[in-house]
Design a protein around this motif. Structure first.
Motif, short mmCIF file in Angstrom:
data_model
loop_
_atom_site.label_atom_id
_atom_site.label_comp_id
_atom_site.label_asym_id
_atom_site.label_seq_id
_atom_site.Cartn_x
_atom_site.Cartn_y
_atom_site.Cartn_z
N UNK A 55 0.84 -1.19 0.00
CA UNK A 55 0.00 0.00 0.00
C UNK A 55 0.88 1.25 0.00
N UNK A 56 0.59 2.16 -0.92
CA UNK A 56 1.34 3.40 -1.02
C UNK A 56 0.49 4.59 -0.66
N UNK A 57 1.14 5.68 -0.30
CA UNK A 57 0.44 6.91 0.07
C UNK A 57 0.07 7.70 -1.18
N UNK A 58 -1.20 8.09 -1.31
CA UNK A 58 -1.62 8.90 -2.45
C UNK A 58 -1.53 10.40 -2.13
N UNK A 59 -1.18 10.70 -0.89
CA UNK A 59 -0.97 12.08 -0.45
C UNK A 59 -0.02 12.03 0.75
N UNK A 60 0.45 13.17 1.19
CA UNK A 60 1.29 13.20 2.38
C UNK A 60 0.46 12.77 3.59
N UNK A 61 1.02 11.90 4.40
CA UNK A 61 0.33 11.39 5.59
C UNK A 61 1.11 11.77 6.84
N UNK A 62 0.38 12.13 7.88
CA UNK A 62 1.00 12.49 9.15
C UNK A 62 1.08 11.27 10.06
N UNK A 63 2.14 11.20 10.84
CA UNK A 63 2.30 10.12 11.81
C UNK A 63 1.13 10.13 12.78
N UNK A 64 0.53 8.96 13.01
CA UNK A 64 -0.60 8.84 13.92
C UNK A 64 -1.95 9.05 13.25
N UNK A 65 -1.94 9.42 11.97
CA UNK A 65 -3.20 9.67 11.25
C UNK A 65 -3.83 8.34 10.85
N UNK A 66 -5.14 8.22 11.02
CA UNK A 66 -5.82 6.99 10.62
C UNK A 66 -5.83 6.90 9.09
N UNK A 67 -5.48 5.71 8.59
CA UNK A 67 -5.37 5.55 7.14
C UNK A 67 -6.28 4.45 6.58
N UNK A 68 -6.86 3.63 7.46
CA UNK A 68 -7.75 2.57 6.97
C UNK A 68 -8.64 2.08 8.10
N UNK A 69 -9.92 1.86 7.75
CA UNK A 69 -10.87 1.24 8.69
C UNK A 69 -11.49 0.01 8.03
N UNK A 70 -11.51 -1.08 8.77
CA UNK A 70 -12.14 -2.31 8.29
C UNK A 70 -13.17 -2.72 9.33
#
Length: 520
Positions: A55-70
């Motif tokens: 999985x790659x980042x499509x934008x800049x992501x901040x540490x601790x930011x939620x990136x996926x919910x299942x």
């Protein structure tokens, strides 16, 4: 490639319909298509030098930011699969436990007494559940997900005799043999249950069982209500990132004697044992926390463990593993693993001279002996009637004397050199062989490159293992699928043993530096 792309799009659409989604983008970013569960923060991409598909980042992501919910409803667990009454009833009748412990699975779950099932049986049931759903084909509710699981793995339980011997080191060979025997034993234990469920012949084979066991070992995530864990669609696409160098406070744990040691056994059971991340975590918990199941949102939530730039691979830390443990449970190893360690043969008197656990007496990935190993050697080299009086110095990490330090350093260097000398191939030979494996476009090229090498005996053993020993001209030879998989695992074995030998070589260099410092 086009068909693969279409299958992936169908899978991501199916995942979106189940409520799987990456985090919402900033207000100045466009929303992703509702037909895909990804696109706001993540995308599926190929990273050839660091894990393959991930999985790659499509934008800049901040540490601790939620990136996926299942959501929980999308997770594949024993509980969810055993809503099938036929499966549930069969499992209740085939429990390997005593009659007093055999109960209907649902009743056990409702009573909160699932601990009655042994951990090994719990894992066996989950493996059966996976094969049961595979056997359903398109009627399985997880069919789109199951079709995206790897067709094969490279965990140690899948190593053949040749690949196992290619590891060369007794410890690694023993771990591999244990993994193979464990898989066979569990398969035999589960056969009656699978036959009762009328599995199709292809799902009754040992090969199918080892594949399913590898899937469970390498892809399950920790959940609080089931020791076996869960399979998490999309969430298991994250590739592995090692925790990194131990911080000073973590290193302090190593200095405790064995009767005061602290460890988490979950880290060595396979599966991706991650826990929920939070802004308030301390430096110790940060090493092992990337996500987890959150009751308040009833979903598995994943967080960025670092700041990522657009295009970076977003990684997940499963826990602290050596390269041998990564091979055993996941089927890969790291080129640079700060948690790797090498154990060398120690004289029995060394173990008896200290209270340190055997597991703490090792050499770090950079060639430096662990604190515990140095302490044990210093005590061992001290006359027995004087050990008690110098114990406090040893446990504080102090050198006892120049003579003591020189003696143990020479002993350590000699022991490492002896281990290296007794192995079938050298660092240089392994390096040349590995380079040939990496640079060869086809098997003919590989055979041509390796002609002048001293490792030809190992190559002939590979040919013999795949009934190719009588081939004289390899032009146009296409390896069978089995031979290709064997060669891939052979390459992993060479990579592992080369790392092992380099640690020993680095330890010798470290010892030489210590000895030189005394001469100066």
């Amino acid at each position: 490639m086009e068909q693969e792309k279409q299958n992936l799009e169908s899978f991501l659409t199916w995942a979106a319909q189940l409520g799987i989604s990456d985090s919402s983008p900033p207000t100045n970013q466009p929303q992703h298509s509702p037909s895909s569960c990804l696109g706001s923060s993540l995308c599926v991409a190929h990273f050839p030098h660091s894990g393959g598909r991930g999985l790659g980042a499509v934008r800049d992501l901040r540490k601790g930011e939620i990136v996926l919910r299942v959501p929980k409803s999308a997770l594949m667990t024993r509980e969810s699969v055993m809503e099938d009454e036929k499966l549930c009833f069969a499992v209740s009748r085939h429990s390997c436990l005593s009659s007093a412990q055999v109960n209907n699975y649902r009743c056990i779950v409702e009573l909160g007494s699932e601990h009655l099932f042994g951990y090994g049986f719990i894992i066996i049931v989950l493996i059966v559940c996976l094969l049961y759903e595979m056997g359903k084909g398109k009627t399985s509710r997880w069919h789109p997900y199951l079709m995206h699981l790897p067709q094969t793995y490279d965990i140690l339980a899948m190593f053949g005799e040749f690949e196992k011997r290619a590891l060369q080191v007794d410890e690694a060979v023993w771990v591999t043999e244990k993994a193979i025997l464990k898989a066979k034993s569990e398969w035999k234990e589960a056969l009656a249950l699978m036959e009762d469920l009328m599995f199709r012949p292809q799902f009754l084979t040992l090969k199918a069982w080892v594949w399913a066991a590898a899937t469970i070992s390498s892809r399950t995530l920790h959940i609080p209500w089931d020791e076996a864990g869960c399979l998490c669609p999309v969430g298991d696409l994250f590739n592995y990132d090692a925790p990194g160098e131990e911080s000073s406070d973590i290193e302090g744990l190593e200095h405790l004697p064995s009767n005061s040691s602290i460890h988490d056994s979950n880290l060595f059971n396979g599966g991706k044992n991650i826990m929920v991340d939070a802004e308030q975590f301390d430096s110790r918990s940060q090493r092992l926390t990337d996500g987890g199941f959150e009751e308040d949102v009833n979903a598995y939530c994943f967080y960025a463990r670092a700041h990522y730039k657009k295009g970076d691979q977003v990684l997940l830390c499963y826990g602290t593993y050596t390269n041998l443990e990564l091979l055993e449970h996941y089927g890969f190893l790291l080129q640079e693993n700060p948690n790797d360690k090498v154990f060398i043969p120690l004289e029995p008197a060394i173990y008896f001279s200290t209270s340190w656990s055997m597991e703490s007496l090792y050499i770090h990935h950079n060639g430096k002996p662990s604190f515990s190993l140095l302490a044990a050697l210093r005590l061992w080299a001290t006359p027995q009637n004087k050990r008690k009086s110098v114990g406090h110095l040893v446990y504080s990490g102090s050198q006892l004397s120049a003579d003591n330090e020189i003696f143990i350093t020479k002993w350590l260097s000699k022991t490492c050199a002896t281990v290296l000398k007794n192995l079938p191939t050298s660092i240089d030979e392994d390096t040349l062989l590995l380079n040939a494996m990496h640079s060869s476009q086809d098997f003919f090229t590989f055979m041509e490159i390796t002609k002048p090498m001293s490792c030809r005996e190992e190559i002939y053993t590979f040919l013999d293992a795949h009934d190719m020993k009588d081939a004289h001209n390899f032009t146009g030879v296409i390896l069978s699928r089995k031979a290709r998989r064997s060669m891939d695992r052979w390459k992993l074995a060479v990579q592992w043993r080369l790392k092992y030998k380099k640690v020993l070589s680095d330890c010798i260099s470290y010892c030489n530096e210590i000895l030189d410092s005394f001469i100066k």
